[in-house]
Write a protein that holds these residues in place. Structure first.
Motif, mmCIF file in Angstrom:
data_model
loop_
_atom_site.group_PDB
_atom_site.id
_atom_site.type_symbol
_atom_site.label_atom_id
_atom_site.label_comp_id
_atom_site.label_asym_id
_atom_site.label_seq_id
_atom_site.Cartn_x
_atom_site.Cartn_y
_atom_site.Cartn_z
ATOM 1 N N PRO A 34 36.951 38.814 65.002
ATOM 2 C CA PRO A 34 37.165 37.619 64.310
ATOM 3 C C PRO A 34 37.439 38.026 62.845
ATOM 4 N N ALA A 35 37.889 37.039 61.994
ATOM 5 C CA ALA A 35 38.315 37.296 60.599
ATOM 6 C C ALA A 35 37.167 37.866 59.845
ATOM 7 N N GLY A 36 36.029 37.388 60.036
ATOM 8 C CA GLY A 36 34.864 37.740 59.153
ATOM 9 C C GLY A 36 34.583 39.306 59.006
ATOM 10 N N SER A 37 35.209 39.926 60.128
ATOM 11 C CA SER A 37 34.963 41.445 60.270
ATOM 12 C C SER A 37 35.365 42.060 59.081
ATOM 13 N N ALA A 38 36.677 41.697 58.536
ATOM 14 C CA ALA A 38 37.274 42.340 57.529
ATOM 15 C C ALA A 38 36.377 42.330 56.149
ATOM 16 N N ALA A 39 36.007 41.166 55.833
ATOM 17 C CA ALA A 39 34.782 41.219 54.722
ATOM 18 C C ALA A 39 33.746 42.071 55.076
ATOM 19 N N ASP A 40 33.231 42.244 56.339
ATOM 20 C CA ASP A 40 32.164 42.950 56.593
ATOM 21 C C ASP A 40 32.685 44.421 56.202
ATOM 22 N N LEU A 41 33.911 44.837 56.459
ATOM 23 C CA LEU A 41 34.246 46.308 56.371
ATOM 24 C C LEU A 41 34.368 46.479 54.676
ATOM 25 N N SER A 43 32.767 44.830 52.438
ATOM 26 C CA SER A 43 31.378 45.063 51.818
ATOM 27 C C SER A 43 30.750 46.560 51.678
ATOM 28 N N GLN A 44 31.436 47.447 52.545
ATOM 29 C CA GLN A 44 31.118 48.848 52.621
ATOM 30 C C GLN A 44 31.481 49.469 51.539
ATOM 31 N N GLU A 45 32.560 48.756 50.763
ATOM 32 C CA GLU A 45 33.182 49.389 49.720
ATOM 33 C C GLU A 45 33.640 50.903 49.823
ATOM 34 N N ARG A 46 34.467 51.039 50.629
ATOM 35 C CA ARG A 46 34.703 52.334 51.232
ATOM 36 C C ARG A 46 35.876 53.021 50.047
ATOM 37 N N THR A 47 36.652 52.072 49.636
ATOM 38 C CA THR A 47 37.547 52.734 48.610
ATOM 39 C C THR A 47 37.768 51.809 47.388
ATOM 40 N N VAL A 65 37.538 47.491 46.393
ATOM 41 C CA VAL A 65 37.026 47.171 45.188
ATOM 42 C C VAL A 65 37.927 47.559 44.029
ATOM 43 N N ALA A 66 38.023 46.688 43.111
ATOM 44 C CA ALA A 66 38.762 46.737 41.904
ATOM 45 C C ALA A 66 37.660 46.780 41.014
ATOM 46 N N ILE A 67 37.851 47.981 40.228
ATOM 47 C CA ILE A 67 36.786 48.103 38.993
ATOM 48 C C ILE A 67 37.521 47.897 37.677
ATOM 49 N N GLN A 80 38.633 37.916 36.848
ATOM 50 C CA GLN A 80 38.895 36.665 37.539
ATOM 51 C C GLN A 80 40.090 36.951 38.322
ATOM 52 N N SER A 81 41.081 37.693 37.700
ATOM 53 C CA SER A 81 42.513 37.936 38.287
ATOM 54 C C SER A 81 42.392 38.669 39.406
ATOM 55 N N TRP A 82 41.468 39.627 39.563
ATOM 56 C CA TRP A 82 41.283 40.650 40.561
ATOM 57 C C TRP A 82 40.628 39.799 41.745
ATOM 58 N N ARG A 83 39.388 39.206 41.267
ATOM 59 C CA ARG A 83 38.718 38.329 42.433
ATOM 60 C C ARG A 83 39.770 37.298 43.080
ATOM 61 N N GLU A 84 40.494 36.594 42.215
ATOM 62 C CA GLU A 84 41.398 35.614 43.002
ATOM 63 C C GLU A 84 42.396 36.251 44.035
ATOM 64 N N HIS A 85 42.528 37.736 44.015
ATOM 65 C CA HIS A 85 43.435 38.336 44.848
ATOM 66 C C HIS A 85 42.674 38.808 45.933
ATOM 67 N N GLY A 86 41.307 38.554 46.236
ATOM 68 C CA GLY A 86 40.677 39.054 47.316
ATOM 69 C C GLY A 86 39.773 40.323 47.050
ATOM 70 N N TYR A 87 39.808 40.778 45.857
ATOM 71 C CA TYR A 87 38.986 42.071 45.360
ATOM 72 C C TYR A 87 37.453 42.080 45.396
#
Length: 733
Positions: A34-41, A43-47, A65-67, A80-87
């Motif tokens: 399900p789509a929620g798994s993408a967010a789960d991955l 959340s591990q902040e792999r890259t 993550v965008a720093i 906010q500009s990065w958050r709006e694009h899903g980071y």
């Protein structure tokens, strides 16, 4: 930066049922769950990556993550500009330097703090550019940083990165530093160049000042978390201890892992640090791969057994803008491969400043009209690798190379002896002189943090350890108790030291109070209950419990500059390995399996013999065309990041590699749908496994013609141009 292992022989390159099952489960979880798994991955902040810009198509790396860099007013808009694009969004700021003129000139607290700028012996302020000075931080400086950090907290970031706590060792001459000296030591300031004792004490104070400044911010964030019920984490992006020592910079390094509120590090290792020349067999030159291997290893051993998180930085360009793209590419591949040889680490900062990678033009020294943008093939290669780095948490880890279980002890005090009156070797030969002979023989030798040996089980992976007190000293006698315990339980310790280092006379724990040792080595031998006079020659093996001690009475620096200097190191290591029951093996390559991935490096200046060849079916992730190769040769100087196709073979359609972010959200026996997104104006390629040829391939409803299928290999290649927005790729079989 500027603008944790299993050891066994690698298995034959064929299908491993357990690995294939793991890969198929991983594929299912990341493709048809399900789509929620993408967010789960995510959340591990792999890259992650760091940027000083708002979201842009050129910076759209699609990492977890965008720093956002900087804590000046207005940061919330960039976040906010990065958050709006899903980071997920973190914030990074410099600790030693930044746009902190409000603090310098008294606009923060009404006090002018220019006298806290690091200052050299001639009275020159040490600058990062203009009036962006490296600071000698007083307590008000920590308060100033907290005000900026609060802006990031108010914007809802999930972590704070406090970058590069750096004190140039030549910078202990400001009035601010003199005040801190008097407060810390309770005595008048001494010019650091006046004696080895003054230099040592100045270095210890520099170390303390940035540890204090960081603790101020950590405490501030922890209090915020307590008040708000949030859990904002704190990390320290920092160069390796080896690099700071060679560049003559003091930084708190290992002590940060013991500070409350420090959640880990970003290991800032990249071409700019790793191409710093060193000596081996008397030849001084760049050894980017080997130096990076040791730098990444030092950072991994900084956090191993501490529970702290670490990301490894890779930089596809570097701070020096005067190289060409071929130089950047070759050195990035070397540092990337070096980072992958540390299997306990599976998180990566895939780029700092992505805009300078995908929108930069080099070399800067060339006339403007002759500067080149990133080659399309390199842009594709980078995105293929960046996406593969999301998949490096693998359970199957197998080495095939020289003997493992050998380490070189390093201490934070490597940074303390780097300037007048008696600077240690500028090329760090006292460390590379011990480490390089073994690494060049295919042994994955590890720099082992001396301050961490008191941690339970920290030394368990090692059978043989090298130690010198030339150029560094133990910061406490407790480490000798732990080292002696490790030896007595079966370890072999090789001491390489001629006792001639002038810093043995600095006022420290081994020669003050009840201790009256001329050198810290004497205290170590006392703990081991071995007699100095018993070491009649370099072959002498002194038993200590179940283990043994060897003493090579040489300065390892002199070995690094000798054409035959590697020989006594290797001979001592062979004797110690035999004593410890470690099987001796030399190779002219390094090879590591991480699940379906193979990481390989052919070594120059290495053991004689033919190059290792790997038979099988592979795709090089450095190849923008992802062509199948049936054999790989680990020739001298070669670097490899391979996908072993026989380790991922299955019946269901699978996404194997992609030069874009690709998340499959519907998969079946007759179709597959992928949401694709990447850096704008770059070429994408997808490699998929499929048992049948595609009937049609469409992108956002438009038919694509640039795809091919191999019935023999059951593989599909699909090519298209990336856009910095999510689009649906549909494949019908």
């Amino acid at each position: 930066m500027l603008e944790s292992w299993a050891v066994q022989k690698i298995q034959p390159l064929s299908i491993n049922p357990r690995a294939a099952f793991f890969i198929s489960v991983l594929w299912f979880l990341t493709t048809v769950a399900p789509a929620g798994s993408a967010a789960d991955l995510q959340s591990q902040e792999r890259t992650c990556f760091q940027t000083g810009q708002p979201w842009s198509g050129a910076g759209n790396l699609r990492s977890d993550v965008a720093i956002a860099y900087g804590i000046a007013p207005g940061i919330s808009n960039r976040i906010q500009s990065w958050r709006e694009h899903g980071y997920r969004v973190h914030v990074m700021t410099g600790v030693a330097w930044g746009q902190y003129q409000d603090y310098l000139y008294g606009r923060f607290d009404g006090i002018n703090h220019e006298d806290e700028a690091q200052t050299d012996r001639a009275g020159n302020k040490i600058s990062h550019g203009g009036d962006v000075y490296y600071m000698s931080p007083g307590t008000n400086y920590g308060k100033f940083l907290c005000v900026g950090v609060q802006r990031a907290l108010d914007a809802g970031v999930e972590a704070i990165h406090l970058e590069e706590p750096e004190f140039w060792i030549r910078g202990g001459y400001s009035e601010g530093f003199k005040r801190e000296w008097r407060a810390y030591y309770g005595e008048d300031w001494q010019p650091p160049h006046s004696s080895v004792d003054a230099r040592w004490r100045a270095s210890k104070l520099m170390y303390f000042l940035y540890r204090r400044a960081l603790q101020q911010v950590f405490d501030y964030v922890q209090h915020y978390n307590h008040r708000s019920g949030r859990h904002v984490r704190c990390y320290v992006p920092t160069h390796s201890l080896l690099n700071y020592a060679q560049w003559a910079i003091v930084s708190p390094e290992s002590s940060l892992a013991r500070l409350e509120g420090c959640d880990g590090y970003i290991a800032q290792v990249w071409t700019g640090t790793s191409r710093t020349p060193n000596f081996y067999r008397g030849v001084r030159r760049e050894r980017t791969f080997e130096t990076a291997f040791l730098e990444y290893g030092a950072m991994q051993n900084l956090v191993r057994s501490t529970g702290r998180r670490v990301w490894y930085l890779n930089d596809p360009v570097e701070d020096n803008a005067n190289h060409d793209w071929l130089d950047y590419q070759r050195n990035w591949e070397s540092t990337l491969v070096a980072s992958l040889f540390q299997p306990e680490v599976w998180r990566y900062e895939v780029a700092p400043w992505p805009e300078r990678v995908f929108a930069g033009r080099y070399p800067r020294r060339a006339p403007r009209t002759e500067r080149q943008g990133i080659p399309p093939e390199y842009a594709t290669e980078l995105q293929t690798v960046m996406n593969a780095l999301n998949d490096m948490q693998q359970t199957r880890v197998e080495w095939d190379c020289g003997s493992s279980g050998v380490g070189v002890l390093i201490s934070d005090s490597l940074m303390f002896q780097r300037d007048e009156p008696q600077p240690a070797d500028a090329n760090l030969g006292h460390i590379y002189g011990m480490a390089m002979p073994l690494l060049k023989r295919g042994m994955p030798i590890a720099p082992v943090q001396l301050e961490n040996v008191t941690i339970a089980k920290y030394l368990d992976p090692f059978k043989v350890l090298f130690l010198t007190y030339e150029g560094m000293k133990p910061l406490s006698g407790e480490v000798h108790t732990a080292l002696a315990g490790w030896v007595k339980h079966g370890g072999s310790l090789i001491v390489v030291d001629d006792d001639a280092d002038q810093y043995n006379t600095a006022r420290e724990w081994w020669n003050t109070g009840t201790n009256h040792f001329a050198t810290p080595r004497e205290h170590l031998f006392q703990q081991l209950a071995v007699k100095e006079k018993a070491f009649t020659n370099e072959a002498t093996c002194m038993k200590a419990g179940k283990g043994a001690v060897f003493w090579l009475r040489k300065n390892p620096y002199t070995l690094s500059i000798s054409p035959e200097g590697d020989v006594p190191i290797v001979q001592s290591a062979q004797k110690a390995a035999s004593q410890a029951g470690l099987k001796w093996r030399e190779t002219n390559y390094l090879l590591l399996r991480r699940g379906p991935y193979l990481i390989g490096a052919g070594l120059d200046e290495s053991s004689a013999g033919p190059s290792r060849t790997l038979p099988g079916r592979f795709v090089s992730l450095f190849d923008p065309q992802l062509i199948i190769r049936t054999n790989i040769t680990l020739s001298a100087g070669s670097r490899h990041f391979l996908l072993d196709l026989d380790a991922v073979r299955g019946k269901s359609p699978q996404l194997l590699a992609s030069a874009c972010n690709a998340l499959t959200f519907i998969g079946s026996s007759n179709s597959i749908s992928v949401k694709v997104e990447g850096v704008e104006n770059t070429s994408a390629i997808l490699l998929l496994q499929a048992t049948a040829a595609p009937r049609t391939v469409s992108l956002e409803g438009k038919m694509l013609s640039d795809f091919e299928y191999s019935a023999r290999e059951q593989l599909v290649w699909v090519r298209f141009q990336n856009e910095a927005r999510p689009r649906n790729l549909q494949i019908e079989f």
